[in-house]
Design an enzyme around this catalytic site. Structure first.
Site, short mmCIF file in Angstrom:
data_model
loop_
_atom_site.label_atom_id
_atom_site.label_comp_id
_atom_site.label_asym_id
_atom_site.label_seq_id
_atom_site.Cartn_x
_atom_site.Cartn_y
_atom_site.Cartn_z
N ILE A 18 1.19 -1.35 0.59
CA ILE A 18 -0.62 -0.20 0.05
C ILE A 18 0.65 1.49 -0.04
O ILE A 18 0.22 2.20 -0.78
CB ILE A 18 -0.82 0.12 1.42
CG1 ILE A 18 -1.89 -1.44 1.05
CG2 ILE A 18 -1.45 1.39 1.59
CD1 ILE A 18 -2.91 -1.23 2.11
N ASN A 91 1.53 5.31 6.38
CA ASN A 91 1.66 3.34 6.64
C ASN A 91 2.67 2.63 6.97
O ASN A 91 1.58 1.61 7.35
CB ASN A 91 1.61 3.81 4.64
CG ASN A 91 1.07 2.17 4.53
OD1 ASN A 91 0.37 2.22 3.88
ND2 ASN A 91 2.83 1.97 3.80
N SER A 141 -7.15 0.26 9.58
CA SER A 141 -7.52 -0.75 9.20
C SER A 141 -9.07 -1.32 9.25
O SER A 141 -9.41 -0.91 10.02
CB SER A 141 -7.03 -2.06 9.74
OG SER A 141 -7.06 -3.26 9.23
N TYR A 155 -3.07 -6.08 17.19
CA TYR A 155 -2.57 -5.44 15.43
C TYR A 155 -3.98 -4.21 15.75
O TYR A 155 -4.09 -3.36 15.32
CB TYR A 155 -2.34 -6.68 14.14
CG TYR A 155 -2.65 -5.79 13.13
CD1 TYR A 155 -1.50 -5.20 13.06
CD2 TYR A 155 -3.76 -5.72 12.43
CE1 TYR A 155 -1.61 -4.59 11.67
CE2 TYR A 155 -4.11 -5.34 11.10
CZ TYR A 155 -2.97 -4.07 10.70
OH TYR A 155 -2.86 -3.48 9.91
N LYS A 159 -4.66 -0.40 15.46
CA LYS A 159 -4.91 0.35 14.85
C LYS A 159 -5.90 0.92 15.23
O LYS A 159 -6.14 2.05 14.52
CB LYS A 159 -5.99 -0.19 13.60
CG LYS A 159 -4.44 -0.73 12.46
CD LYS A 159 -3.67 -0.48 11.98
CE LYS A 159 -2.45 -0.32 11.35
NZ LYS A 159 -2.09 0.47 10.80
N VAL A 188 -6.28 -6.49 1.10
CA VAL A 188 -5.42 -6.14 0.10
C VAL A 188 -4.54 -6.98 -0.55
O VAL A 188 -4.18 -8.04 0.07
CB VAL A 188 -4.94 -4.45 0.31
CG1 VAL A 188 -4.57 -3.55 -0.65
CG2 VAL A 188 -6.10 -3.51 0.95
N THR A 190 -1.26 -7.51 -1.36
CA THR A 190 0.01 -7.27 -0.86
C THR A 190 0.95 -8.53 -1.27
O THR A 190 0.10 -9.59 -0.44
CB THR A 190 -0.07 -6.68 -0.15
OG1 THR A 190 -0.67 -6.58 1.31
CG2 THR A 190 -0.48 -5.05 -0.42
#
Length: 250
Positions: A18, A91, A141, A155, A159, A188, A190
């Site tokens: 991203i 990011n 997120s 995690y 966020k 996404v 990635t």
């Protein structure tokens, strides 16, 4: 002439995924891009080269986040290349797949150091460099507001903390005409997600089915949202949490 020509932007974690998508997208609008990376210098150089090949201007900054003094070191590197900042995109981040019963203190502390502490102090120490009328975008997120996923509990907590930072910082910097917003991606495509996304056709289809739009997101999908927020068109949006999950939370 690009709509952001004459401005300078810093995108953390811009060597891949991203972050790279955001750096390349913003580069097309004219600002000089500071491409931050943690360890992959080669990938960062590739991002810089891609921006320059498209007619933009960029330079790389290598500083590992989550370490004592990381914010000071990053700004020292930045100051060697530029004398002010207009756009700051946080990011860079790390994730974990360890559930509540297994995650240890060291991993927990590392998550918060990179995902929360680094953006906080990068912004605090960089505020004097950020010009009036500037932009701050935090990459959050969908997990911060989605259904509970215990295997990603720590995690998701980082966020959620970043979202509170967004809300309160918008009030702190608002008098200077600086907007602060969160952009929340869903799944996404990635390299971070590649192992499980591409493990099978079934895994890919299950991920795609989570979005109302019926597909897996791309870095470009997120980058275009960021480009709007940092443009003049986004001038009246601040303190906002923007769902960029393709409708995964509907």
């Amino acid at each position: 002439m690009g709509v952001l020509t004459g401005k300078t932007a810093l995108v953390t974690g811009a060597s891949r995924g991203i972050g790279r998508g955001v750096a390349e997208r913003l580069g097309r609008d004219g600002p000089r891009i500071a491409v931050h990376y943690g360890s992959d210098k080669t990938a960062a150089k590739e991002t810089v080269a891609a921006i320059e090949a498209a007619g933009g201007s960029a330079f790389a900054i290598g500083v590992r986040l989550g370490m004592p003094g990381d914010a000071d070191r990053l700004w020292e590197e930045f100051d060697r290349h530029a004398d002010g900042l207009d756009i700051l995109v946080h990011n860079a981040g790390i994730g974990t797949s360890r559930p509540f019963a297994e995650i240890g203190e060291e991993e927990f502390d590392r998550l918060f150091a990179v995902n929360v502490k680094a953006p906080f102090f990068l912004t605090r120490l960089g505020a004097e460099r950020l010009r009036d009328g500037g932009r701050v975008v935090n990459i959050s997120s969908g997990l911060a507001r989605a259904a509970a996923m215990p295997q990603l509990i720590a995690y998701a907590m980082t966020k959620a903390a970043l979202d509170v930072f967004t809300r309160d910082l918008s009030k702190e910097l608002g008098p200077r005409g600086i907007t602060v917003n969160s952009v929340a991606p869903g799944i996404v495509d990635t390299d971070v997600n590649a192992a499980w996304l591409r493990a099978s056709e079934e895994a890919w289809q299950e991920a795609a089915a989570l979005a109302a739009l019926g597909r897996v997101g791309t870095p470009a999908d997120i980058a275009d949202v960021v480009a709007f927020l940092v443009s003049e068109d986004g001038r009246w949006v601040t303190g906002h949490w923007l769902d960029a999950t393709g409708g995964s939370l509907t």
